[in-house]
Scaffold this motif. Structure first.
Motif, short mmCIF file in Angstrom:
data_model
loop_
_atom_site.label_atom_id
_atom_site.label_comp_id
_atom_site.label_asym_id
_atom_site.label_seq_id
_atom_site.Cartn_x
_atom_site.Cartn_y
_atom_site.Cartn_z
N UNK A 129 -11.67 5.21 11.13
CA UNK A 129 -12.51 6.55 11.00
C UNK A 129 -11.97 7.41 9.89
N UNK A 130 -10.81 7.46 9.52
CA UNK A 130 -10.24 8.22 8.42
C UNK A 130 -10.85 7.70 7.12
N UNK A 131 -10.69 6.19 7.18
CA UNK A 131 -11.41 5.69 5.59
C UNK A 131 -12.76 5.76 5.68
N UNK A 132 -13.47 5.57 6.90
CA UNK A 132 -15.06 6.08 6.88
C UNK A 132 -15.50 7.32 6.48
N UNK A 133 -14.55 8.36 6.74
CA UNK A 133 -14.89 9.82 6.55
C UNK A 133 -14.35 10.16 5.09
N UNK A 134 -13.92 9.20 4.34
CA UNK A 134 -13.62 9.44 2.78
C UNK A 134 -14.77 9.44 2.03
N UNK A 135 -16.11 8.64 2.64
CA UNK A 135 -17.06 8.69 2.02
C UNK A 135 -17.95 10.02 1.73
N UNK A 136 -18.67 10.13 0.60
CA UNK A 136 -19.11 11.39 0.39
C UNK A 136 -20.47 11.69 1.16
N UNK A 137 -21.02 10.74 1.81
CA UNK A 137 -22.11 11.26 2.66
C UNK A 137 -22.29 10.10 3.70
N UNK A 138 -22.30 10.59 4.92
CA UNK A 138 -22.63 9.66 6.13
C UNK A 138 -23.81 9.99 6.77
N UNK A 139 -24.26 9.11 7.48
CA UNK A 139 -25.68 9.14 8.29
C UNK A 139 -25.50 10.28 9.25
N UNK B 159 -22.90 12.27 14.62
CA UNK B 159 -23.05 12.88 16.14
C UNK B 159 -22.47 11.96 17.02
N UNK B 160 -22.23 10.43 16.55
CA UNK B 160 -21.32 9.55 17.40
C UNK B 160 -20.02 9.97 17.32
N UNK B 161 -19.53 10.65 16.11
CA UNK B 161 -18.10 11.00 16.03
C UNK B 161 -17.80 12.22 16.75
N UNK B 162 -18.80 13.03 16.75
CA UNK B 162 -18.51 14.22 17.53
C UNK B 162 -18.37 14.29 19.02
N UNK B 163 -18.94 13.14 19.38
CA UNK B 163 -18.88 12.77 20.93
C UNK B 163 -17.38 11.96 21.23
N UNK C 215 -10.16 14.83 12.21
CA UNK C 215 -10.78 14.22 10.94
C UNK C 215 -12.11 14.57 10.59
N UNK C 216 -12.89 14.84 11.89
CA UNK C 216 -14.27 15.20 11.48
C UNK C 216 -14.36 16.83 10.91
N UNK C 217 -13.43 17.69 11.62
CA UNK C 217 -13.54 18.86 11.02
C UNK C 217 -13.15 19.10 9.77
N UNK C 218 -12.13 18.25 9.31
CA UNK C 218 -11.53 18.16 7.55
C UNK C 218 -12.97 17.79 6.90
N UNK C 219 -13.50 16.56 7.48
CA UNK C 219 -14.77 16.15 6.84
C UNK C 219 -15.71 16.93 6.48
N UNK C 220 -16.23 17.81 7.46
CA UNK C 220 -17.27 18.91 7.41
C UNK C 220 -16.70 19.84 6.54
#
Length: 251
Positions: free
Chosen positions: A6-16, A21-25, A34-39
């Protein structure tokens, strides 16, 4: 997915949106952190992009009239040694270097990274240089104006107007003078970066000829070490004779 995936996934500039929504759950605290840092990164990037788009406002006024406009800026009015350097840059609607900003707000590393990219993306880039001899002859303000005119005249495309950082360029073109223009216009900001990197490289080259003044570090500005070197060795041929305390050696 694992937290590392997930950490690697969140290095992308833009995610669907669905992925976010899935990660938030996801109940894992590590994922939520990690999600907070991404946002936060996304919000910062959005703000940066909005500011970048805002800095096209002046250019768009000319583009709307199918006119070519150049941004003009300078560096080197204050140093005790070396030339004043100016740059003129023409960009178009495809210019997308969002890191371009007032050169004073960027690190030397970032400026050097942007310099070749600006040269590649811009429609035209040109510089103007007036050395210490000219500065001493006509004064720094006039030398600056002459260098700006030189940069504009060196552009390899015709220009309808200029955006200038609080100066008046002696060329027969309409001009918009902007106070702190390098923070208000992307073409002026690009010019400020080009001028700064060009001059820093020039002063680093001079440092090889006159190593005792350490121009590669001070770029000719009156640092404590630079002033000490002037007292010890006297002025070099590229020092400005009309600038104190250099002028004291010519009285």
């Amino acid at each position: 997915m694992t937290i590392n995936e997930i950490k690697t996934l969140l290095t992308q500039e833009k995610l669907p949106t669905e992925t976010i929504t899935q990660l938030a759950q996801d109940p894992r605290a590590g994922v939520q952190k990690l999600l907070v840092s991404y946002q936060k990164r996304q919000a910062k990037l959005a703000s940066k992009k909005a500011a970048f788009e805002k800095r096209f406002d002046y250019e768009r006024q000319f583009w709307a009239k199918k006119q070519v406009v150049a941004g003009v800026d300078e560096v080197g009015r204050g140093p005790l040694a070396g030339p004043v350097v100016t740059a003129a840059v023409v960009i178009d609607q495809d210019f997308d270097l969002i890191d371009v900003n007032d050169s004073k707000k960027l690190s030397a590393k970032k400026r050097c990274e942007l310099y070749p990219k600006i040269s590649e993306e811009a429609v035209s880039v040109a510089v103007g240089v007036k050395d210490a001899e000219v500065i001493d002859k006509v004064n720094i303000y006039e030398a600056d104006r002459l260098a700006m005119a030189q940069a504009v005249n060196n552009l390899d495309c015709s220009v309808d107007a200029l955006l200038v950082d609080a100066m008046d360029v002696p060329v027969a073109l309409p001009q918009v003078k902007l106070i702190k223009g390098d923070a208000k216009s992307n073409s002026i900001a690009a010019a400020s970066i080009v001028a700064k990197v060009f001059r820093d490289k020039l002063m680093a080259d001079y440092a090889k000829i006159y190593p005792e003044y350490h121009f590669e570090v001070n770029a000719g500005y009156g640092t404590k070490e630079h002033l000490a070197a002037i007292r010890q060795y006297g002025p070099s041929p590229i020092h400005r004779k009309t600038f104190a305390p250099v002028s004291e050696f010519y009285q």
